[in-house]
Design an enzyme around this catalytic site. Structure first.
Site, PDB file in Angstrom:
ATOM      1  N   TYR A 144      38.182  -5.131  70.169  1.00  0.00           N
ATOM      2  CA  TYR A 144      36.527  -4.939  70.030  1.00  0.00           C
ATOM      3  C   TYR A 144      36.161  -6.403  70.462  1.00  0.00           C
ATOM      4  O   TYR A 144      35.391  -6.644  71.330  1.00  0.00           O
ATOM      5  CB  TYR A 144      36.194  -4.735  68.689  1.00  0.00           C
ATOM      6  CG  TYR A 144      34.816  -4.627  68.581  1.00  0.00           C
ATOM      7  CD1 TYR A 144      34.006  -3.548  69.097  1.00  0.00           C
ATOM      8  CD2 TYR A 144      34.010  -5.629  67.764  1.00  0.00           C
ATOM      9  CE1 TYR A 144      32.597  -3.627  68.933  1.00  0.00           C
ATOM     10  CE2 TYR A 144      32.681  -5.525  67.745  1.00  0.00           C
ATOM     11  CZ  TYR A 144      31.785  -4.585  68.387  1.00  0.00           C
ATOM     12  OH  TYR A 144      30.645  -4.495  68.041  1.00  0.00           O
ATOM     13  N   SER A 195       1.970   1.009  60.437  1.00  0.00           N
ATOM     14  CA  SER A 195       1.983   0.553  61.683  1.00  0.00           C
ATOM     15  C   SER A 195       0.638   0.500  62.197  1.00  0.00           C
ATOM     16  O   SER A 195      -0.483   1.204  61.740  1.00  0.00           O
ATOM     17  CB  SER A 195       2.822   1.298  62.640  1.00  0.00           C
ATOM     18  OG  SER A 195       2.486   2.609  62.599  1.00  0.00           O
ATOM     19  N   GLU A 224      -6.708 -12.028  62.521  1.00  0.00           N
ATOM     20  CA  GLU A 224      -5.511 -12.449  62.253  1.00  0.00           C
ATOM     21  C   GLU A 224      -4.383 -12.499  63.457  1.00  0.00           C
ATOM     22  O   GLU A 224      -4.347 -11.492  64.162  1.00  0.00           O
ATOM     23  CB  GLU A 224      -4.679 -12.265  61.025  1.00  0.00           C
ATOM     24  CG  GLU A 224      -5.622 -11.620  60.070  1.00  0.00           C
ATOM     25  CD  GLU A 224      -4.837 -10.871  58.632  1.00  0.00           C
ATOM     26  OE1 GLU A 224      -3.775 -10.627  59.017  1.00  0.00           O
ATOM     27  OE2 GLU A 224      -5.510 -10.652  57.680  1.00  0.00           O
ATOM     28  N   LYS A 250      -1.192 -11.949  65.596  1.00  0.00           N
ATOM     29  CA  LYS A 250      -0.162 -10.638  65.293  1.00  0.00           C
ATOM     30  C   LYS A 250       0.993 -11.495  65.587  1.00  0.00           C
ATOM     31  O   LYS A 250       1.361 -11.682  66.715  1.00  0.00           O
ATOM     32  CB  LYS A 250      -0.479  -9.509  66.129  1.00  0.00           C
ATOM     33  CG  LYS A 250       0.463  -8.437  65.993  1.00  0.00           C
ATOM     34  CD  LYS A 250       0.098  -7.189  66.667  1.00  0.00           C
ATOM     35  CE  LYS A 250       0.945  -6.166  66.380  1.00  0.00           C
ATOM     36  NZ  LYS A 250       2.358  -6.227  66.525  1.00  0.00           N
ATOM     37  N   ASP A 294       4.886 -12.094  66.060  1.00  0.00           N
ATOM     38  CA  ASP A 294       6.041 -11.257  66.569  1.00  0.00           C
ATOM     39  C   ASP A 294       7.363 -11.425  65.840  1.00  0.00           C
ATOM     40  O   ASP A 294       8.181 -12.245  66.419  1.00  0.00           O
ATOM     41  CB  ASP A 294       5.871 -11.527  68.214  1.00  0.00           C
ATOM     42  CG  ASP A 294       6.899 -10.303  68.782  1.00  0.00           C
ATOM     43  OD1 ASP A 294       6.985  -9.488  68.142  1.00  0.00           O
ATOM     44  OD2 ASP A 294       6.915 -10.546  69.929  1.00  0.00           O
ATOM     45  N   TYR A 328       0.373 -11.166  54.861  1.00  0.00           N
ATOM     46  CA  TYR A 328      -0.705 -10.789  55.447  1.00  0.00           C
ATOM     47  C   TYR A 328      -1.070  -9.413  55.003  1.00  0.00           C
ATOM     48  O   TYR A 328      -2.236  -8.854  55.195  1.00  0.00           O
ATOM     49  CB  TYR A 328      -0.590 -10.434  57.087  1.00  0.00           C
ATOM     50  CG  TYR A 328       0.449  -9.982  57.651  1.00  0.00           C
ATOM     51  CD1 TYR A 328       0.557  -8.600  57.335  1.00  0.00           C
ATOM     52  CD2 TYR A 328       1.350 -10.564  58.285  1.00  0.00           C
ATOM     53  CE1 TYR A 328       1.660  -7.817  57.716  1.00  0.00           C
ATOM     54  CE2 TYR A 328       2.639  -9.946  58.892  1.00  0.00           C
ATOM     55  CZ  TYR A 328       2.669  -8.545  58.656  1.00  0.00           C
ATOM     56  OH  TYR A 328       3.581  -7.915  59.017  1.00  0.00           O
ATOM     57  N   LYS A 363      -8.958  -6.485  60.861  1.00  0.00           N
ATOM     58  CA  LYS A 363      -8.823  -5.585  59.741  1.00  0.00           C
ATOM     59  C   LYS A 363     -10.423  -5.751  59.153  1.00  0.00           C
ATOM     60  O   LYS A 363     -10.945  -6.615  58.767  1.00  0.00           O
ATOM     61  CB  LYS A 363      -7.873  -6.088  58.664  1.00  0.00           C
ATOM     62  CG  LYS A 363      -6.707  -6.196  59.324  1.00  0.00           C
ATOM     63  CD  LYS A 363      -5.752  -7.000  58.255  1.00  0.00           C
ATOM     64  CE  LYS A 363      -4.236  -7.262  58.636  1.00  0.00           C
ATOM     65  NZ  LYS A 363      -3.334  -7.894  57.876  1.00  0.00           N
ATOM     66  N   LYS A 393      -3.711  -6.401  71.584  1.00  0.00           N
ATOM     67  CA  LYS A 393      -2.504  -6.711  72.404  1.00  0.00           C
ATOM     68  C   LYS A 393      -2.902  -7.906  73.585  1.00  0.00           C
ATOM     69  O   LYS A 393      -3.979  -7.608  74.183  1.00  0.00           O
ATOM     70  CB  LYS A 393      -1.627  -5.754  72.810  1.00  0.00           C
ATOM     71  CG  LYS A 393      -0.826  -4.832  71.830  1.00  0.00           C
ATOM     72  CD  LYS A 393      -0.327  -5.576  70.914  1.00  0.00           C
ATOM     73  CE  LYS A 393       1.124  -5.247  70.694  1.00  0.00           C
ATOM     74  NZ  LYS A 393       1.897  -4.159  71.091  1.00  0.00           N
ATOM     75  N   CYS A 436      14.508  21.930  90.168  1.00  0.00           N
ATOM     76  CA  CYS A 436      15.021  21.028  89.174  1.00  0.00           C
ATOM     77  C   CYS A 436      16.393  20.588  89.597  1.00  0.00           C
ATOM     78  O   CYS A 436      17.104  21.340  90.103  1.00  0.00           O
ATOM     79  CB  CYS A 436      15.208  22.159  87.846  1.00  0.00           C
ATOM     80  SG  CYS A 436      16.322  21.165  86.616  1.00  0.00           S
ATOM     81  N   CYS A 451      19.134  22.329  86.955  1.00  0.00           N
ATOM     82  CA  CYS A 451      19.528  23.933  87.022  1.00  0.00           C
ATOM     83  C   CYS A 451      19.317  24.598  88.477  1.00  0.00           C
ATOM     84  O   CYS A 451      19.418  25.643  88.526  1.00  0.00           O
ATOM     85  CB  CYS A 451      18.886  24.668  85.852  1.00  0.00           C
ATOM     86  SG  CYS A 451      17.065  24.818  86.188  1.00  0.00           S
ATOM     87  N   CYS A 510      10.210  22.080  85.408  1.00  0.00           N
ATOM     88  CA  CYS A 510      11.473  23.025  85.765  1.00  0.00           C
ATOM     89  C   CYS A 510      10.827  24.454  85.051  1.00  0.00           C
ATOM     90  O   CYS A 510      10.460  24.165  83.533  1.00  0.00           O
ATOM     91  CB  CYS A 510      12.977  22.425  85.179  1.00  0.00           C
ATOM     92  SG  CYS A 510      14.212  23.679  84.990  1.00  0.00           S
ATOM     93  N   CYS A 514      18.005  26.174  81.669  1.00  0.00           N
ATOM     94  CA  CYS A 514      18.186  24.848  82.046  1.00  0.00           C
ATOM     95  C   CYS A 514      19.079  24.055  81.133  1.00  0.00           C
ATOM     96  O   CYS A 514      18.652  24.045  80.203  1.00  0.00           O
ATOM     97  CB  CYS A 514      16.928  24.175  82.664  1.00  0.00           C
ATOM     98  SG  CYS A 514      17.055  22.379  83.081  1.00  0.00           S
TER      99      CYS A 514
HETATM  100  S1  IVH Z   1      -1.044  -5.687  59.120  1.00  0.00           S
HETATM  101  C1  IVH Z   1      -1.603  -1.938  57.338  1.00  0.00           C
HETATM  102  N1  IVH Z   1      -1.272  -7.892  59.894  1.00  0.00           N
HETATM  103  O1  IVH Z   1       2.460  -5.841  63.361  1.00  0.00           O
HETATM  104  C2  IVH Z   1      -1.403  -2.823  58.455  1.00  0.00           C
HETATM  105  N2  IVH Z   1       0.528  -6.610  60.867  1.00  0.00           N
HETATM  106  O2  IVH Z   1       1.880  -2.956  64.574  1.00  0.00           O
HETATM  107  C3  IVH Z   1      -0.073  -3.323  58.081  1.00  0.00           C
HETATM  108  N3  IVH Z   1       2.162  -7.751  62.290  1.00  0.00           N
HETATM  109  O3  IVH Z   1       4.504  -3.755  61.153  1.00  0.00           O
HETATM  110  C4  IVH Z   1       0.157  -4.388  59.191  1.00  0.00           C
HETATM  111  N4  IVH Z   1       1.023  -9.890  62.218  1.00  0.00           N
HETATM  112  O4  IVH Z   1       5.026  -6.060  61.599  1.00  0.00           O
HETATM  113  C5  IVH Z   1      -0.616  -6.884  60.010  1.00  0.00           C
HETATM  114  N5  IVH Z   1      -1.574 -10.193  60.721  1.00  0.00           N
HETATM  115  C6  IVH Z   1      -0.681  -9.109  60.662  1.00  0.00           C
HETATM  116  C7  IVH Z   1       0.544  -8.961  61.485  1.00  0.00           C
HETATM  117  C8  IVH Z   1       1.098  -7.727  61.461  1.00  0.00           C
HETATM  118  C9  IVH Z   1       1.923  -9.022  62.654  1.00  0.00           C
HETATM  119  C10 IVH Z   1       3.023  -6.740  62.664  1.00  0.00           C
HETATM  120  C11 IVH Z   1       3.665  -6.119  61.550  1.00  0.00           C
HETATM  121  C12 IVH Z   1       3.459  -4.599  61.703  1.00  0.00           C
HETATM  122  C13 IVH Z   1       3.083  -4.469  63.026  1.00  0.00           C
HETATM  123  C14 IVH Z   1       2.083  -3.580  63.458  1.00  0.00           C
END
Ligand code: IVH
Length: 719
Positions: free
Chosen positions: A45, A91, A125, A127, A129, A236, A300, A324, A418, A421, A442, A448
């Site tokens: 492996y 999310s 805030e 976001k 990554d 956050y 938020k 985004k 298709c 099939c 299809c 299928c």
């Molecule tokens: S708030 C209730 N705040 O983005 C909301 N999320 O797409 C919970 N993330 O899973 C998330 N910076 O991993 C919030 N300032 C921020 C963030 C943040 C990055 C990420 C987080 C979440 C994802 C949602």
């Protein structure tokens, strides 16, 4: 394995071998981690992985998005203990443009019944990554840390999180007795570069980007390895909290700082849409210099009482959105256009691309969506195209660069049959609008094979029955051998251990045969036979046990697994919440007013209701369902709030509501476990009637249903 030394490989040979290695190593990972039954020795492996790393080091442009080297440490998901989140980890919905953000603010205003000029303050805030984690503190002491997992259940990574210096082991100030702080574990650009340099020096595979390396680092089984990786954490959000220390998002973040957490220094409270959008542009301009990756900005609603009123839609809060950053782009060539047939028969065209790096990730496939899209782009094999990739979304083709089109190129003709099939593939016409559907499907339906197999794969998927060790290739093989046609057959496998063993053996043989062939060696029959037999027995046993475990399943997962068109995880959960039990759900599907009832559920519209109706109107489906149910115990969906005085009651709102919008009233009632219906019948428990109520009020009186005005209703639900 090819015996050719890496420095003699041509790039075409290298690409081919990397493709094979990616698949082979993934397959071995599955054997090892999920079935605990490795087919090859550790040394063999390791040799495969080394070969992969060597080729990648010489041909970095060929590194695949699914390369095993991106996944070091990420595999042993079954090795960590599971942690059920006391409060689910949510999310976020995405916004991609200024209009999307304006819509978000507008939605919030409308839901709350605010006027256009009423301010809605939001926290903006960056976001981050990285990967989210939940940290639990009891009496100020860090007691448990978990990954997000599927939002409901994550993995216990306490020992690893303890090694991160931004995560306090003991809180300062006066924190609540129980406090779950949520935030992002991330790696700075500097730490990422240093780590990869070290990995390279030690002959270990390098990570593709800081996010993957942060994820790989916290999911190491040995916390010493995590400790050696420079990781950071921004706080956050929160989960369970015994008493709220503030009443705004802003206030809570300040409290977090006072407890000893690091809050991103750029966060800002904004009062107007203009301020919000300005913040976004400022952050975007500073993005490259921050020293860590961010992929957008999160907004938020600042006031927590408003957050509470806004509540959730499925798993995303109505009170937050992620704006985004635009996707990254690159140029490459379409090498082929292939058609994949999905579980609903949709013919999905995929462009196979000359591999190209976009934002640090190698891309070699892009979706072409459908026939019209190919025509609109006039995309042809051989064309040079501009592609774009955003986050984890499948890359898209934006346009063809006509100047670079080869002279002999020919337009692409979308198949009308298709490819699997051979049935006709047609574009349905909407009866109401007379418009043609964008997708060609299809018509083979149950005959299928592609659809049958895709339906089965969906059925065992992670958000459905989640049967461990029964992956795509095995489903295909079981289907090929005639053991699997419909979901019930999966459970019937538990009664055919001999046949299953034979197929698993065949599967393993196929794998190692492919490997031997690739190595240019003769097939060997005897060597290692005993070891293989033992592993095989265990594999059968494990698979049987995994299937057996899923004979009890929650109603939401069950509905999702049926694979009804337009019904995914979110809608399945809405249905499960509405009907609560399998009995009620099936009875509802047989009732005369199915569509009406379905459409009364917040979040379900006409198209979805129609699709659900069609599914149950098809005798084949009903029969397959009956056969499946013989194997299963489907558990009821728990009412979200059992103690609520309206839980389980059917409520109808009519007339004008003055204290909240109709949408909010409905959402609130549902979150308390009530079922909201659009029409009054003898089964209705409560009618909430505002001024102007008409026929529904009369109907209520006729059936002797309890009638409340808005105030009485509010009093009842706040009791
Ligand atoms: S708030 C209730 N705040 O983005 C909301 N999320 O797409 C919970 N993330 O899973 C998330 N910076 O991993 C919030 N300032 C921020 C963030 C943040 C990055 C990420 C987080 C979440 C994802 C949602």
């Amino acid at each position: 394995m090819s015996t050719k030394s890496v420095d003699k490989l041509t790039s075409a040979e290298a690409a081919k071998e990397l493709d094979r290695l990616a698949r082979e190593i993934a397959e071995h990972d599955r054997h090892y981690y999920l079935q605990d039954a490795p087919v090859i020795s550790d040394a063999e492996y390791d040799a495969l992985r080394r070969r992969n790393a060597e080729i990648e080091a010489r041909f970095p442009r060929l590194i695949r998005p699914d390369s095993p080297s991106h996944r070091i440490g990420a595999r042993p998901s079954e090795k960590f203990a599971k942690v059920r989140h006391a409060v689910p980890m949510l999310s976020l919905d995405n916004a991609f443009s200024d209009e999307d953000v304006a819509d978000f603010i507008g939605r919030v205003r409308r839901f709350l019944g605010l006027k256009d000029d009423d301010a809605v303050a939001v926290m903006a805030e960056p976001k981050i990554d990285g990967l989210s984690a939940s940290l639990r503190y009891e009496n100020g002491i860090f007691v448990q840390g978990a990954t997000r997992g599927d939002g409901e259940e994550g993995e216990d990574i306490t020992a690893n999180l303890r090694t991160i210096s931004d995560i306090p082991l003991r809180l300062s100030g006066r924190p609540p007795k129980v406090l779950e702080v949520r935030g992002e574990v991330y790696m700075t650009h500097k730490a990422f570069a240093a780590l990869n340099k070290r990995q390279e020096k030690e002959g270990k595979p390098v990570y593709a980007n800081p996010r993957n390396s942060a994820a790989g680092s916290v999911r190491q089984l040995d916390p010493k390895i995590t400790a050696g990786r420079a990781l950071n954490f921004f706080a956050y959000a929160w989960g369970e909290i015994s008493d709220m220390p503030a009443d705004t998002q802003h206030g809570i973040l300040q409290k977090f700082e006072s407890y000893g957490f690091v809050v991103n220094p750029l966060v800002r409270r904004c009062e107007t849409l203009e301020q919000v959008l300005k913040f976004y542009r400022d952050i975007e301009a500073r993005r490259a210099k921050l020293g860590y990756d961010i992929d957008g900005v999160v907004y938020k609603v600042d006031r927590l009482d408003l957050q509470e009123r806004l509540g959730l839609v499925s798993r995303s809060p109505r009170w937050a959105i992620a704006h985004k950053f635009p996707a990254e782009q690159a140029e490459t060539v379409i090498e082929a256009i292939e058609i994949q047939v999905g579980r609903t028969g949709k013919l999905a065209p995929v462009a196979r691309l000359k591999p190209v790096t976009v934002g640090g990730v190698v891309v070699q496939n892009a979706t072409l969506h459908n026939e019209d899209e190919i025509a609109r782009l006039d995309a042809r094999v051989g064309d040079t195209v501009v592609i774009q990739r955003a986050g984890d979304v499948i890359p898209q083709i934006l346009r063809v660069i006509l100047e670079k089109r080869p002279r002999n190129s020919r337009p692409y003709h979308f198949p009308h049959k298709c490819p699997v099939c051979g049935s006709h593939a047609v574009r349905e016409v909407d009866e109401k609008t007379g418009r043609e559907d964008v997708d060609r499907r299809c018509t083979g339906g149950l005959i299928c094979d592609a659809q049958t197999v895709e339906r089965l794969k969906y059925f065992v998927g992670r958000d459905q029955f989640d049967i461990e060790g029964l992956g795509g290739t095995l489903i295909e093989l079981f289907h090929e051998r005639g053991l699997l046609k419909e979901p019930a057959d999966i459970f019937a496998l538990t009664e055919k251990p001999k046949k299953v063993a034979a197929i698993l053996a065949e599967h393993r043989a196929r794998l190692s045969e492919e490997r031997r062939a690739a190595e240019g060696k003769e097939p060997v029959k005897t060597k290692g036979k005993k070891k293989a037999d033992e592993g095989e027995g265990k594999q059968v046993e494990n698979l049987m046990a995994a299937i057996e475990r899923r004979r009890t399943i929650g109603l939401d997962r069950f509905i999702n697994a049926l694979g009804i068109r337009h019904v995914g995880e979110t809608t399945a959960r809405l249905l499960a919440r509405h009907y609560r039990s399998l009995g009620a759900f099936l009875a509802g599907m047989k009732a005369g007013n199915v569509k009406e009832e379905l459409e009364s559920i917040e979040g379900i519209g006409g198209v979805v209701a129609e699709a659900i109706f069609d599914f149950f109107d098809e005798p084949h489906n009903v029969k397959a369902l009956d056969r499946l149910l013989k194997w299963l115990t489907v558990t009821d969906m728990a009412a979200p709030a059992n103690s609520s005085p309206v839980s389980g009651k059917t409520v109808v709102f009519t007339g004008t509501l003055e204290k909240m919008t109709r949408q909010e009233a409905k959402a609130r009632a549902e979150s308390l476990g009530a079922k909201v219906s659009g029409s009054v019948s003898a089964k209705t428990d409560i009618v909430v009637a505002g001024p102007g109520a008409g026929s529904k009020l009369k109907e209520a009186q006729k059936h002797n249903v309890q009638v409340l005005d808005e105030d009485a209703w509010l009093k009842l639900i706040s009791a």
